[in-house]
Design a protein around this motif. Structure first.
Motif, PDB file in Angstrom:
ATOM      1  N   ILE A 104       0.824  -1.211   0.000  1.00 50.97           N
ATOM      2  CA  ILE A 104       0.000   0.000   0.000  1.00 50.97           C
ATOM      3  C   ILE A 104       0.861   1.265   0.000  1.00 50.97           C
ATOM      4  N   PRO A 105       1.921   1.357   0.809  1.00 47.98           N
ATOM      5  CA  PRO A 105       2.791   2.537   0.702  1.00 47.98           C
ATOM      6  C   PRO A 105       3.388   2.691  -0.696  1.00 47.98           C
ATOM      7  N   ARG A 106       3.630   1.563  -1.363  1.00 53.79           N
ATOM      8  CA  ARG A 106       4.236   1.611  -2.700  1.00 53.79           C
ATOM      9  C   ARG A 106       3.285   2.183  -3.739  1.00 53.79           C
ATOM     10  N   THR A 107       1.967   2.078  -3.513  1.00 53.70           N
ATOM     11  CA  THR A 107       1.015   2.586  -4.510  1.00 53.70           C
ATOM     12  C   THR A 107       1.149   4.095  -4.682  1.00 53.70           C
ATOM     13  N   ALA A 108       1.155   4.836  -3.578  1.00 54.01           N
ATOM     14  CA  ALA A 108       1.289   6.294  -3.669  1.00 54.01           C
ATOM     15  C   ALA A 108       2.679   6.686  -4.154  1.00 54.01           C
ATOM     16  N   LEU A 127       2.337  15.846   0.457  1.00 51.93           N
ATOM     17  CA  LEU A 127       1.026  16.416   0.161  1.00 51.93           C
ATOM     18  C   LEU A 127       0.243  15.497  -0.780  1.00 51.93           C
ATOM     19  N   PHE A 128       0.918  14.974  -1.796  1.00 48.96           N
ATOM     20  CA  PHE A 128       0.252  14.046  -2.706  1.00 48.96           C
ATOM     21  C   PHE A 128      -0.241  12.818  -1.939  1.00 48.96           C
ATOM     22  N   GLY A 129       0.604  12.294  -1.055  1.00 51.78           N
ATOM     23  CA  GLY A 129       0.224  11.137  -0.255  1.00 51.78           C
ATOM     24  C   GLY A 129      -0.993  11.412   0.608  1.00 51.78           C
ATOM     25  N   LEU A 130      -1.056  12.606   1.155  1.00 53.69           N
ATOM     26  CA  LEU A 130      -2.194  12.990   1.997  1.00 53.69           C
ATOM     27  C   LEU A 130      -3.491  12.952   1.190  1.00 53.69           C
ATOM     28  N   ILE A 131      -3.440  13.460  -0.042  1.00 49.66           N
ATOM     29  CA  ILE A 131      -4.619  13.452  -0.907  1.00 49.66           C
ATOM     30  C   ILE A 131      -4.958  12.023  -1.334  1.00 49.66           C
ATOM     31  N   ILE A 326      -3.054   5.049   7.854  1.00 47.66           N
ATOM     32  CA  ILE A 326      -2.125   5.977   8.530  1.00 47.66           C
ATOM     33  C   ILE A 326      -0.688   5.461   8.433  1.00 47.66           C
ATOM     34  N   ILE A 327      -0.498   4.170   8.703  1.00 47.28           N
ATOM     35  CA  ILE A 327       0.842   3.569   8.607  1.00 47.28           C
ATOM     36  C   ILE A 327       1.351   3.636   7.165  1.00 47.28           C
ATOM     37  N   SER A 328       0.480   3.332   6.216  1.00 47.70           N
ATOM     38  CA  SER A 328       0.859   3.351   4.803  1.00 47.70           C
ATOM     39  C   SER A 328       1.285   4.745   4.369  1.00 47.70           C
ATOM     40  N   TYR A 329       0.540   5.743   4.805  1.00 52.65           N
ATOM     41  CA  TYR A 329       0.891   7.136   4.466  1.00 52.65           C
ATOM     42  C   TYR A 329       2.261   7.495   5.031  1.00 52.65           C
ATOM     43  N   ALA A 330       2.494   7.120   6.286  1.00 53.74           N
ATOM     44  CA  ALA A 330       3.777   7.441   6.919  1.00 53.74           C
ATOM     45  C   ALA A 330       4.942   6.802   6.157  1.00 53.74           C
TER      46      ALA A 330
END
Length: 451
Positions: A104-108, A127-131, A326-330
């Motif tokens: 999931i982190p790899r997708t963004a 910022l992109f990850g947040l969106i 949340i973990i994925s975004y981080a």
């Protein structure tokens, strides 16, 4: 999925399920590895692809078939050979890798590297990850038909762009493949194959295929086995063709100076730009964005469902999904290259024992002593830990094992574990239970292990 009381023909079910499985496995993130492999192996790209195929497509097909081929016909039938609790731990580790730790982190990060950074340079990754993950959270908590539309239409479009790209690269290659000095094609293929996560993802994906077969009206074990195995072969064939083509494209830039030093995502963008021009690169960026968003939503849902079921509802779906995102975004903020580096040793540890378990699940009717597979898997795990973690003399010892230069130093230890396991007799009660299960499954009877 409803069958309205009708059973779809087996051939039709296999084709539809195979295409659905292909759409699930054909993630945009996986596309970045074959071209990278091709560039780094040059004129030996096909040897590299063989390693990639074995640890990606081949293992994924084998893993899916192993679930329906074992005596239980379930995921537990693959992993229980190392013990029920360790088996659950292994599956949980795989689900975590498929979810918040790597995929999931790899997708963004992939979407950002494959175009957002170039098209909208003023937008930083955070910022992109947040969106990106905000949209993921919104749609995974409140699913809408938008997700189905993206998945049903953009995957075929992404596939069409890939086919166009590969055909263009075959007809008008960018350059000729060159000899890359110091390359280890088979090892490079195995390592890149690990990174796709298709191999270890095959076991949980089989559950989705079993559900689909049941929805089409198939309830007998042999019918489920045939439809699921057939769908896995269709998906595997399509994946092999696409990944093989992309590996070849990578080999055609092995001697191009501008392609050297590029990481995985920029390299694919470079190749796309050379073959299809700026319009092709922009179109690929948009499609990858949608495909990665679909993958992020789907995987978040899978992780939430799995842990809610595993905990008997104690880990609620919505709370689990929020935590996952949340973990994925981080982790996505570390960037694609660092995520890939993090994934390397983790997947290098998980793959070998799972490979052993999948092989013996396929041999379930021949090898009846579970200790053979169990000890083989534990020895493979021990060897992979030594190979991927700094353990001083132990790591040096594994590095000297046969096939270690190709990333397969765990094979001999696994064989030793299997041999030792063969001399450990299974308890008589266990043998009786196993024989009863086999007989019941052969007769097509429903099992009740509690009686």
């Amino acid at each position: 999925m409803e069958n309205n009381g009708k059973t779809r023909s087996k051939r039709s079910a296999i084709i539809i399920m195979g295409l659905a499985l292909f759409a699930t496995q054909f993630g945009a993130g996986n596309l970045i590895f074959p071209p990278f492999l091709g560039r780094d192996t040059g004129s030996h790209w096909f040897i590299g692809f063989i390693g990639f195929f074995l640890m990606d497509v081949g293992l994924a097909v084998a893993a899916i078939i192993s679930v329906v081929a074992n005596k239980k016909g379930t995921m537990d039938g693959v992993t229980d050979r190392i013990g029920k609790i360790p088996g659950k731990i292994m599956v949980s580790a795989i689900i975590i890798c498929l979810g918040p730790l790597i995929a999931i982190p790899r997708t963004a990060a992939t979407t950002y590297e494959m175009g957002i950074k170039a098209l909208l340079p003023s937008i930083p990754l955070w910022l992109f990850g947040l969106i990106f993950y905000g949209i993921t959270l919104l749609l995974v908590i409140r699913p809408t038909k938008v997700v189905d539309i993206i998945g049903n239409y953009l995957t075929p479009i992404l596939l069409a762009v890939m086919v166009l790209l590969i055909v263009a690269g075959i007809i008008h290659p960018i350059d000729t493949a060159t000899l890359v000095h110091g390359a280890k094609p088979l090892n490079a293929g195995i390592v890149n194959g690990y990174q796709t996560l298709d191999g270890i993802g095959g076991v949980p994906q089989a559950l989705m295929m079993i559900t689909a077969a049941t929805a089409y009206g198939y309830t007998k074990k042999e019918d489920i086995r045939d439809t699921v195995a057939g769908s896995a072969l269709i998906s595997g064939t399509l994946l092999a063709l696409v990944y093989g083509g992309l590996t070849y494209l990578g080999s055609t830039v092995s001697g191009v100076a501008a392609a050297q030093g590029l990481d995985q995502a920029p390299l694919l963008m470079f190749i796309t730009g050379k073959l299809l021009g700026n319009f092709g690169a922009i179109a690929l960026t948009i499609i990858v964005l949608m495909a990665c968003l679909t993958t992020s939503i789907g995987l978040s849902s899978v992780v939430g469902d799995y842990f809610e079921t595993l905990s008997n509802g104690k880990l609620q779906y919505k709370k689990t999904v929020v935590t996952v995102i949340i973990i994925s975004y981080a982790l996505s903020n570390f960037g694609l290259t660092n995520i890939i580096k993090l994934a390397g040793p983790i997947l290098g540890i998980l793959y070998p024992p799972m490979i052993v378990l999948v092989i013996f699940a396929l041999l379930d009717g021949v090898v009846k002593n579970d200790h053979i597979a169990g000890l083989g898997a534990y020895f493979a795990l021990a060897a992979s830990l030594m190979a991927n973690l700094p353990m001083g003399p132990l790591s040096d010892f594994i590095a000297k094992m046969p096939f270690a230069s190709d990333g397969l130093g765990w094979i001999v230890p696994a064989l030793i574990g299997c041999i030792i396991g063969a001399f450990i007799k299974m308890p008589a009660d266990h043998e009786k239970i196993s024989d009863k299960i086999r007989k019941d499954m052969e007769d097509g009877m429903d099992l009740d292990l509690n009686n």
